[in-house]
Design an enzyme around this catalytic site. Structure first.
Site, PDB file in Angstrom:
ATOM      1  CG  ASP A  18       3.874   3.362  -5.616  1.00 22.85           C
ATOM      2  OD1 ASP A  18       3.373   2.310  -6.057  1.00 22.85           O
ATOM      3  OD2 ASP A  18       4.201   4.289  -6.366  1.00 22.85           O
ATOM      4  CG  LEU A  21      -5.004  -0.369   1.748  1.00 23.73           C
ATOM      5  CD1 LEU A  21      -6.336  -1.098   1.906  1.00 23.73           C
ATOM      6  CD2 LEU A  21      -4.366  -0.730   0.439  1.00 23.73           C
ATOM      7  CG  HIS A  22      -1.598   5.615  -1.022  1.00 19.52           C
ATOM      8  ND1 HIS A  22      -1.508   5.635  -2.391  1.00 19.52           N
ATOM      9  CD2 HIS A  22      -0.509   4.943  -0.582  1.00 19.52           C
ATOM     10  CE1 HIS A  22      -0.402   5.017  -2.770  1.00 19.52           C
ATOM     11  NE2 HIS A  22       0.225   4.579  -1.684  1.00 19.52           N
ATOM     12  CB  ALA A  23      -5.717   7.449  -4.180  1.00 15.22           C
TER      13      ALA A  23
END
Length: 90
Positions: free
Chosen positions: A90, A18-20
């Site tokens: 993504d 769980l990136h930005a």
């Protein structure tokens, strides 16, 4: 607003966790619901409307997160947040 929490567990499947970007999607979605939403890991719960708090959970691929909500849209909120957490994009 009801005091009852609706809660489910979801596993992060994105290779990058769980990136930005997905965290931002979670926050944007949370704003659409009439509910208080929290996301948690290992007993630590943070606001579903704070990107920085969600990022602080450091949810990598394979991490199990809890999502809980209370309010008029609690069930829909939990399900919607879960769809983002379990998405493979993504």
């Amino acid at each position: 607003m009801t005091d009852d929490w609706v809660e489910r567990q979801f596993t992060v499947v994105r290779e990058l966790g769980l990136h930005a970007r997905p965290s931002g999607l979670l926050v944007a979605l949370a704003a659409e619901f009439d509910a208080e939403i929290e996301i948690g890991r290992d007993g630590e719960w943070v606001s579903g409307s704070s990107v920085l708090s969600i990022l602080a959970l450091a949810a990598t691929c394979g991490t199990t997160l809890g999502v809980r909500a209370r309010g008029a849209d609690a069930l829909a909120a939990v399900e919607g947040m879960g769809e983002i957490i379990t998405a493979t994009g993504d």
